[in-house]
Scaffold this active site. Structure first.
Site, PDB file in Angstrom:
ATOM      1  N   HIS A 132     -25.416 -22.000  -2.602  1.00 51.91           N
ATOM      2  CA  HIS A 132     -24.080 -22.105  -3.181  1.00 51.91           C
ATOM      3  C   HIS A 132     -23.452 -23.464  -2.953  1.00 51.91           C
ATOM      4  CE1 HIS A 132     -24.624 -17.708  -2.839  1.00 51.91           C
ATOM      5  NE2 HIS A 132     -23.974 -17.714  -3.979  1.00 51.91           N
ATOM      6  N   GLY A 192     -10.663 -23.345  -4.938  1.00 53.50           N
ATOM      7  CA  GLY A 192      -9.553 -23.693  -5.826  1.00 53.50           C
ATOM      8  C   GLY A 192      -9.780 -23.198  -7.239  1.00 53.50           C
ATOM      9  N   ILE A 193     -11.011 -23.315  -7.726  1.00 52.70           N
ATOM     10  CA  ILE A 193     -11.341 -22.834  -9.070  1.00 52.70           C
ATOM     11  C   ILE A 193     -11.188 -21.323  -9.140  1.00 52.70           C
ATOM     12  CG2 ILE A 193     -13.226 -22.603 -10.732  1.00 52.70           C
ATOM     13  CD1 ILE A 193     -14.285 -25.288  -9.558  1.00 52.70           C
ATOM     14  N   GLY A 227      -9.161 -20.450   2.342  1.00 54.13           N
ATOM     15  CA  GLY A 227      -8.426 -19.233   1.998  1.00 54.13           C
ATOM     16  C   GLY A 227      -7.075 -19.179   2.677  1.00 54.13           C
ATOM     17  N   GLY A 246     -11.545  -6.626   3.822  1.00 52.81           N
ATOM     18  CA  GLY A 246     -12.474  -7.630   4.333  1.00 52.81           C
ATOM     19  C   GLY A 246     -13.001  -7.360   5.720  1.00 52.81           C
ATOM     20  N   ARG A 261     -19.400 -17.466   4.206  1.00 50.20           N
ATOM     21  CA  ARG A 261     -20.515 -18.409   4.208  1.00 50.20           C
ATOM     22  C   ARG A 261     -20.420 -19.436   5.314  1.00 50.20           C
ATOM     23  NH1 ARG A 261     -20.086 -18.820  -2.333  1.00 50.20           N
ATOM     24  NH2 ARG A 261     -20.882 -16.737  -2.702  1.00 50.20           N
TER      25      ARG A 261
END
Length: 584
Positions: A224, A409-410, A564, A492, A549
């Protein structure tokens, strides 16, 4: 801009839709699209009555994974998420319904937080519809956790072998328990290690995820675009192959007489010349151990956009694994042998997609009132938060690129754009709880990744906490924020101090509660919450990651703010500004 890398894309907002159209137009004999989300790619000659449905999936940017493995004898369907982001539960369920042949469905995906949440929610949705659906996570990456915590490992290029085995087992008519067991055998026998020589470039930003000087390499890469577990001087092909093989050979304990399958996988911008050099060394090392190679695959099978680098995967074979690897399949990215005659097309069982959640009907006369924050102000807050995220998109991506995959951000931009679109379709006087329902559904459907389920859970729990009110006073606003933080923590399974968005949301809720106890207005409580979120986000720079990650990076995350938490602080600050009289 001149410092952006050029990409052959059109509108970033339609990137995945364009990708799907391109794949289907290139392989019309193999693929088509089903379901209301438009994100489920389905094999024309895969799903059939009485066969376990195989669904593989994850984010886009890994092509040919995952949709490239959809076809006869392998996967029946694949939902496509956004770049490096899990598909949403609705997108996954579309694929699951299309794959359902009445014998159950097995979802297979890499072990990432967003995928685990989204595929799990989709499996729950399908179970409510009467379709047995199970999730299987691939955990082949030896770099991402020690052997005694193998269940925490990422799924990377080893997906290829696990998907192939599960698809073959299903195609041979095994039941759901047996297909899942076959996947588990493949996963237990598979190990991967990767290396990167450059960062990848996200199409939406045009910039590398992180800085990697020439002459350096990242060791222990995922898929990623995130940094590896360590950085060191670049080495030659043989030395790199030896470095990648060492932990794999140690764990698989290969010796004379063993047989393996080999995958030398390029991450997007590595030439076949280089990959064959790596395979040369792999073959020599195995030969010296008297280990036979049953089959090899060399090329791009699970990429990371345009990253320079490669991974090596070995699967230790037994008779069954060998037979499943050799079982015929025909997909855009993989053809083994020649599948038998086409099965008779079956009538599609795919049920109509459940209607999207809309604002709930309420008896407004029964709701409590008297607060200073009403539905109109609340909706203005949502718009202000969205605009703040749009303005901070690239900054949030840069924060994420340092310790993650660079797309936060995306992802948040996609979510908030969906929110604004959804709010445009509901009445202006919708209650705060009703607005929360709409926002939650928009996030869940549009985002996928981990942010989709987390924000959806936060908004739903927050809305439920104030379902008895038409407006919010200080105490109600504090309850709303407390519900938001609890929703995120529950979904979460996170705690404060683990370097996540909760490190901003929980202090914000606690600060609002403290102000409310002194009789403050909702506006004053929100100001206190915004300040606490900012402090909480800043404090994450001194934390090690326990989730997501970045958990794999150890001390390399120190000094970096969690993206986040930073986006949470950005949203809360914008909400507070929107309620200030001078800035209303």
């Amino acid at each position: 801009m001149s410092d952006h890398h050029r990409k052959l894309i059109n509108d970033p907002d339609t990137l995945i839709e364009d990708l799907i159209e391109g794949m289907v137009s290139a392989h019309p004999d193999l693929l088509h699209v089903e379901g209301g989300t438009g994100r489920a790619i389905v094999a024309r000659n895969g799903p059939r009555d009485g066969k376990v449905g195989i669904v593989v999936g994850g984010g886009s940017g890994h092509e040919p994974a995952f949709a490239g493995y959809v076809g006869r004898g392998l996967a029946d369907a694949a939902p496509l998420g956004n770049i490096f982001a899990s598909p949403s539960p609705a997108q996954i369920a579309d694929a699951g319904r299309a794959a359902d042949g009445g014998a159950g469905v097995l979802f297979l995906f890499g072990n990432y937080t967003g995928d685990v949440m989204n595929f799990g929610m989709a499996a729950e949705d399908m179970a409510r519809e009467g379709v047995p659906a199970r999730c299987f996570v691939v955990t082949d990456d030896v770099a991402s956790a020690p052997a005694d915590r193998a269940g925490e490992r990422r799924g990377i290029a080893g997906d290829f072998f696990v998907f192939k085995v599960a698809g073959a087992a299903a195609d041979r008519g095994l039941d759901l328990d047996a297909v899942e067991a076959a996947a588990a055998r493949a996963n237990a026998a598979t190990r991967t290690m990767g290396v990167a020589l450059s960062a990848c470039v996200l199409p939406q930003t045009g910039r590398p995820n992180f800085d990697l000087p020439v002459g350096q390499m990242e060791i222990g890469m995922g898929i990623h675009g995130e940094p590896g577990i360590e950085r060191g001087p670049a080495e030659g092909a043989d030395a790199v192959a030896d470095r990648l093989l060492e932990p794999i050979l140690e764990e698989l304990r290969l010796g004379a007489g063993d047989r393996v399958a080999v995958l030398v996988n390029g991450l997007g911008s590595t030439s076949l010349l280089e990959l064959y050099l790596l395979h040369r060394r792999v073959a020599a090392v195995l030969s010296a151990r008297d280990v036979a190679i049953h089959r090899s695959w060399v090329g791009e099978y699970c990429t990371s956009l345009d990253m320079e680098g490669a991974s090596v995967t070995l699967m230790r074979l037994d008779a069954d694994l060998e037979a499943w690897l050799d079982h015929p399949c025909k997909t855009p990215a993989l053809r083994v042998g020649e599948p038998g005659p086409q099965a008779t097309a079956r009538p599609r069982r795919a049920a109509a997609r459940p209607a999207a959640r809309t604002a709930r009907a309420v008896d407004r006369a029964a709701l409590k009132s008297g607060g200073d924050l009403g539905p109109a102000e609340f909706r203005a807050m949502m718009h202000a938060g969205a605009e703040a995220i749009f303005a901070e998109r690239d900054h949030l991506c840069a924060l994420d690129g340092a310790i993650g995959d660079g797309d936060h951000g995306i992802t948040m931009e996609i979510g908030w754009k969906a929110v604004l679109t959804a709010l445009g379709g509901v009445p202006a006087d919708t209650t705060i709880t009703g607005t929360c329902d709409v926002v939650a559904e928009a996030f869940l459907d549009a985002v996928g990744a981990s942010a989709g389920p987390l924000y959806a859970s936060g908004f739903r729990a927050a809305g439920e906490a104030v379902a008895d009110r038409v407006d919010l006073d200080g105490r109600a606003l504090a309850r709303w924020l407390d519900g938001f933080a609890d929703g995120i923590a529950t979904r979460g399974q996170a705690r404060v101090g683990e370097k996540t968005m909760l490190d901003a949301w929980r202090p914000a809720a606690d600060a609002a509660s403290a102000r409310a106890d002194s009789g403050a207005t909702s506006r004053d409580c929100l100001e206190a919450a915004a300040a606490a979120a900012q402090a909480g986000a800043a404090a994450t720079a001194d934390m090690r990651s326990a989730r997501g990650r970045s958990q794999k990076l150890g001390d390399r995350v120190l000094g970096h703010v969690d993206p986040g938490a930073a986006s949470a602080a950005t949203i809360l600050a914008a909400w507070a500004r929107s309620l200030r009289p001078s800035e209303a």
